[in-house]
Design a protein around this motif. Structure first.
Motif, PDB file in Angstrom:
ATOM      1  N   SER A 118       0.845  -1.206   0.000  1.00 46.56           N
ATOM      2  CA  SER A 118       0.000   0.000   0.000  1.00 46.56           C
ATOM      3  C   SER A 118       0.880   1.256   0.000  1.00 46.56           C
ATOM      4  O   SER A 118       0.555   2.262  -0.632  1.00 46.56           O
ATOM      5  CB  SER A 118      -0.961   0.003   1.185  1.00 46.56           C
ATOM      6  N   GLY A 119       2.034   1.187   0.697  1.00 41.73           N
ATOM      7  CA  GLY A 119       2.974   2.316   0.684  1.00 41.73           C
ATOM      8  C   GLY A 119       3.563   2.542  -0.689  1.00 41.73           C
ATOM      9  O   GLY A 119       3.660   3.691  -1.159  1.00 41.73           O
ATOM     10  N   LEU A 120       3.943   1.460  -1.364  1.00 38.89           N
ATOM     11  CA  LEU A 120       4.477   1.583  -2.737  1.00 38.89           C
ATOM     12  C   LEU A 120       3.431   2.191  -3.666  1.00 38.89           C
ATOM     13  O   LEU A 120       3.739   3.047  -4.496  1.00 38.89           O
ATOM     14  CB  LEU A 120       4.916   0.203  -3.255  1.00 38.89           C
ATOM     15  N   GLU A 121       2.190   1.754  -3.496  1.00 37.60           N
ATOM     16  CA  GLU A 121       1.089   2.294  -4.319  1.00 37.60           C
ATOM     17  C   GLU A 121       0.959   3.797  -4.120  1.00 37.60           C
ATOM     18  O   GLU A 121       0.810   4.571  -5.069  1.00 37.60           O
ATOM     19  CB  GLU A 121      -0.214   1.592  -3.932  1.00 37.60           C
ATOM     20  N   GLU A 122       1.040   4.225  -2.857  1.00 38.08           N
ATOM     21  CA  GLU A 122       0.902   5.649  -2.537  1.00 38.08           C
ATOM     22  C   GLU A 122       2.052   6.462  -3.153  1.00 38.08           C
ATOM     23  O   GLU A 122       1.851   7.556  -3.677  1.00 38.08           O
ATOM     24  CB  GLU A 122       0.868   5.838  -1.017  1.00 38.08           C
ATOM     25  N   VAL A 123       3.261   5.916  -3.078  1.00 40.43           N
ATOM     26  CA  VAL A 123       4.411   6.613  -3.672  1.00 40.43           C
ATOM     27  C   VAL A 123       4.245   6.707  -5.190  1.00 40.43           C
ATOM     28  O   VAL A 123       4.549   7.743  -5.794  1.00 40.43           O
ATOM     29  CB  VAL A 123       5.740   5.908  -3.315  1.00 40.43           C
ATOM     30  N   ILE A 124       3.735   5.642  -5.814  1.00 38.29           N
ATOM     31  CA  ILE A 124       3.536   5.675  -7.274  1.00 38.29           C
ATOM     32  C   ILE A 124       2.525   6.763  -7.644  1.00 38.29           C
ATOM     33  O   ILE A 124       2.706   7.478  -8.639  1.00 38.29           O
ATOM     34  CB  ILE A 124       3.106   4.284  -7.797  1.00 38.29           C
ATOM     35  N   HIS A 125       1.482   6.936  -6.828  1.00 39.66           N
ATOM     36  CA  HIS A 125       0.527   8.041  -7.076  1.00 39.66           C
ATOM     37  C   HIS A 125       1.246   9.389  -6.979  1.00 39.66           C
ATOM     38  O   HIS A 125       0.986  10.300  -7.767  1.00 39.66           O
ATOM     39  CB  HIS A 125      -0.635   7.991  -6.081  1.00 39.66           C
ATOM     40  N   PHE A 126       2.141   9.504  -6.005  1.00 42.78           N
ATOM     41  CA  PHE A 126       2.941  10.733  -5.874  1.00 42.78           C
ATOM     42  C   PHE A 126       3.830  10.906  -7.104  1.00 42.78           C
ATOM     43  O   PHE A 126       3.925  12.000  -7.660  1.00 42.78           O
ATOM     44  CB  PHE A 126       3.787  10.661  -4.596  1.00 42.78           C
ATOM     45  N   TYR A 127       4.483   9.818  -7.531  1.00 43.20           N
ATOM     46  CA  TYR A 127       5.332   9.871  -8.730  1.00 43.20           C
ATOM     47  C   TYR A 127       4.537  10.370  -9.945  1.00 43.20           C
ATOM     48  O   TYR A 127       5.067  11.089 -10.799  1.00 43.20           O
ATOM     49  CB  TYR A 127       5.911   8.486  -9.050  1.00 43.20           C
ATOM     50  N   ASP A 128       3.268   9.962 -10.020  1.00 46.40           N
ATOM     51  CA  ASP A 128       2.430  10.370 -11.162  1.00 46.40           C
ATOM     52  C   ASP A 128       2.240  11.883 -11.227  1.00 46.40           C
ATOM     53  O   ASP A 128       1.940  12.427 -12.286  1.00 46.40           O
ATOM     54  CB  ASP A 128       1.048   9.689 -11.079  1.00 46.40           C
ATOM     55  N   THR A 129       2.415  12.560 -10.087  1.00 47.05           N
ATOM     56  CA  THR A 129       2.267  14.024 -10.070  1.00 47.05           C
ATOM     57  C   THR A 129       3.583  14.721 -10.449  1.00 47.05           C
ATOM     58  O   THR A 129       3.599  15.929 -10.681  1.00 47.05           O
ATOM     59  CB  THR A 129       1.831  14.534  -8.677  1.00 47.05           C
TER      60      THR A 129
END
Length: 203
Positions: A118-129
């Motif tokens: 879930s942490g990796l998923e959240e970071v990937i959402h951040f990366y998308d920005t």
């Protein structure tokens, strides 16, 4: 035993999860390369590991070739986390996730995997920005942070955004201007402003 559990977690959980999202594995690093940026995750084992406690950190990094060019550095295809322009531990981006994970004989591995993914998923959402070198610069100038200061001024002034450069300078002056070391930074920044022919207001 616990070391094997760590290896299996990377191989059976992390790798398939990140592969689906466009990341390729290289050692304990995972990379996703786009036209402008390279996104990466680094799994760093703690130096204090023992037979009954395997600890590891998840480091996050974004590398921008455009900023590497400003730094007059070689352009890298697979940068180490320490060579990235944006760097953070997973817990700095995904606040519900710990900075350090620990595998002991008592660890509930289902919970650990769930938290980690879930942490990796959240970071990937951040990366998308973060889609360009300018995104990284905007992130650090909004702090305002000294990190990437020189590169940020170069990028802003190269793109004729003197207003953003001046705004960033004023914010840095307000935050760090009373510190003894400020004159060192101020001299560097003044030289950059002079290079682009933009007026530099000293404190």
């Amino acid at each position: 035993m616990l070391q094997q559990i760590f290896n299996d977690t990377i191989k059976q959980d992390v790798k398939p999860f990140l592969s689906k999202r466009g990341f390729a594995k290289k050692g304990l690093n995972f990379y996703k390369t786009t036209e402008n940026l390279i996104y990466m995750f680094n799994f760093q084992k703690s130096s204090g590991n023992s037979a009954d406690n395997v600890m590891f950190y998840v480091n996050c990094g974004i590398y921008a070739a455009e900023l590497a060019r400003i730094q007059s550095r070689e352009i890298l295809a697979a940068p180490q986390e320490s060579e990235c322009h944006f760097r953070a531990r997973i817990g700095e981006i995904a606040e519900t996730v710990p900075d350090r994970f620990s595998i002991t004989p008592d660890t509930n591995m289902d919970d650990l995997r769930k938290t980690l993914l879930s942490g990796l998923e959240e970071v990937i959402h951040f990366y998308d920005t973060m889609t360009s070198a300018r995104s990284l610069v905007d992130y650090y100038t909004s702090g305002p942070f000294l990190h990437l200061g020189e590169e940020s001024f170069h990028l802003l002034l190269q793109s004729n955004d003197a207003a953003a450069a001046t705004h960033y300078l004023k914010a840095l002056q307000e935050k760090y201007g009373t510190e003894k070391r400020w004159t060192i930074f101020e001299n560097k920044y003044e030289a950059i402003f002079n290079k682009y022919g933009v007026e530099f207001d000293k404190l």
